[in-house]
Design a protein around this motif. Structure first.
Motif, PDB file in Angstrom:
ATOM      1  N   ASN A   1       0.835  -1.196   0.000  1.00  0.00           N
ATOM      2  CA  ASN A   1       0.000   0.000   0.000  1.00  0.00           C
ATOM      3  C   ASN A   1       0.875   1.253   0.000  1.00  0.00           C
ATOM      4  O   ASN A   1       2.104   1.159  -0.021  1.00  0.00           O
ATOM      5  N   GLU A   2       0.243   2.412   0.028  1.00  0.00           N
ATOM      6  CA  GLU A   2       0.981   3.676  -0.025  1.00  0.00           C
ATOM      7  C   GLU A   2       1.898   3.853   1.186  1.00  0.00           C
ATOM      8  O   GLU A   2       2.988   4.399   1.058  1.00  0.00           O
ATOM      9  N   ASP A   3       1.453   3.410   2.358  1.00  0.00           N
ATOM     10  CA  ASP A   3       2.298   3.530   3.553  1.00  0.00           C
ATOM     11  C   ASP A   3       3.601   2.761   3.376  1.00  0.00           C
ATOM     12  O   ASP A   3       4.675   3.253   3.719  1.00  0.00           O
ATOM     13  N   LEU A   4       3.503   1.558   2.853  1.00  0.00           N
ATOM     14  CA  LEU A   4       4.696   0.748   2.625  1.00  0.00           C
ATOM     15  C   LEU A   4       5.662   1.491   1.706  1.00  0.00           C
ATOM     16  O   LEU A   4       6.856   1.592   1.979  1.00  0.00           O
ATOM     17  N   LYS A   5       5.126   2.059   0.624  1.00  0.00           N
ATOM     18  CA  LYS A   5       5.973   2.776  -0.339  1.00  0.00           C
ATOM     19  C   LYS A   5       6.584   4.036   0.280  1.00  0.00           C
ATOM     20  O   LYS A   5       7.761   4.331   0.078  1.00  0.00           O
ATOM     21  N   LYS A   6       5.770   4.792   1.037  1.00  0.00           N
ATOM     22  CA  LYS A   6       6.266   6.025   1.681  1.00  0.00           C
ATOM     23  C   LYS A   6       7.357   5.693   2.692  1.00  0.00           C
ATOM     24  O   LYS A   6       8.403   6.346   2.719  1.00  0.00           O
ATOM     25  N   ASN A   7       7.110   4.703   3.525  1.00  0.00           N
ATOM     26  CA  ASN A   7       8.103   4.302   4.524  1.00  0.00           C
ATOM     27  C   ASN A   7       9.385   3.831   3.858  1.00  0.00           C
ATOM     28  O   ASN A   7      10.485   4.070   4.355  1.00  0.00           O
ATOM     29  N   HIS A   8       9.244   3.172   2.715  1.00  0.00           N
ATOM     30  CA  HIS A   8      10.410   2.678   1.990  1.00  0.00           C
ATOM     31  C   HIS A   8      11.243   3.848   1.456  1.00  0.00           C
ATOM     32  O   HIS A   8      12.470   3.827   1.537  1.00  0.00           O
ATOM     33  N   GLN A   9      10.579   4.874   0.943  1.00  0.00           N
ATOM     34  CA  GLN A   9      11.313   6.052   0.450  1.00  0.00           C
ATOM     35  C   GLN A   9      12.070   6.727   1.592  1.00  0.00           C
ATOM     36  O   GLN A   9      13.207   7.152   1.427  1.00  0.00           O
ATOM     37  N   ARG A  10      11.415   6.818   2.758  1.00  0.00           N
ATOM     38  CA  ARG A  10      12.080   7.398   3.935  1.00  0.00           C
ATOM     39  C   ARG A  10      13.284   6.561   4.335  1.00  0.00           C
ATOM     40  O   ARG A  10      14.352   7.087   4.631  1.00  0.00           O
ATOM     41  N   PHE A  11      13.105   5.248   4.333  1.00  0.00           N
ATOM     42  CA  PHE A  11      14.172   4.303   4.668  1.00  0.00           C
ATOM     43  C   PHE A  11      15.380   4.524   3.740  1.00  0.00           C
ATOM     44  O   PHE A  11      16.515   4.618   4.194  1.00  0.00           O
ATOM     45  N   LEU A  12      15.116   4.642   2.443  1.00  0.00           N
ATOM     46  CA  LEU A  12      16.197   4.814   1.467  1.00  0.00           C
ATOM     47  C   LEU A  12      16.881   6.169   1.592  1.00  0.00           C
ATOM     48  O   LEU A  12      18.041   6.324   1.237  1.00  0.00           O
TER      49      LEU A  12
END
Length: 164
Positions: free
Chosen positions: A147-158
């Motif tokens: 979902n969008e949260d997974l993608k947003k958190n992943h961008q923050r992680f990177l």
């Protein structure tokens, strides 16, 4: 379809996921992604079992993480998410659960869990929801994580890198 046929079909996708995950984790370590640097102080392995949905385009995989510190009281199993997007497997680590596996104490010191023990613990946890009561793959359990949260958190992680 019997389980042997299913296993053969899944094996190719599982191998692709594991290869992609290994390459991505290694590149994150080299790039200095902060959230993955703990692997530098541990023995780690991507578990052989990959939990794919029935479409073979999304799933969970486990990162087995055995702390190298002999005084460590805990080892970990990190849940990662894999999603095939535009023909390529993407791996997500951020915002997924970790399973904390306590070490047993023998003669006053902690004994590290073997990678096999970590794999068994993680597989048991994911396995609880992976298949429904009738033995079918629970696609909802797998797909709802993407979902969008997974993608947003992943961008923050990177975006969080260690300072040189």
């Amino acid at each position: 379809m019997n389980s042997e046929e299913t296993t053969t079909m899944d094996t190719i996708a599982q191998k692709e996921v594991k290869v992609a995950a290994h390459q991505i984790l290694t590149s994150w370590l080299v790039e200095g992604i902060e959230g993955i640097q703990f692997l530098g102080t541990s023995e780690w392995k991507i578990d052989d079992q990959v939990f794919l949905n029935s479409s073979n385009d999304k799933g969970y995989l486990l990162l087995l993480n055995q702390d190298k510190d002999p005084q460590a009281a805990l080892d970990y199993v990190q849940v990662m998410y894999a999603s095939k997007e535009d023909g390529k497997w993407n791996i997500y680590l951020e915002s997924l659960p970790n399973f904390v596996i306590p070490r047993k104490k023998e003669n006053g010191s902690f004994v590290a869990n073997t990678l096999n023990q970590l794999a068994a613990a993680g597989e048991k946890e994911i396995g609880r929801q992976y298949k429904s009561d009738n033995g079918e793959i629970n696609d909802e359990f797998i797909n709802k994580e993407f979902n969008e949260d997974l993608k947003k958190n992943h961008q923050r992680f990177l975006s969080r890198k260690i300072k040189n």
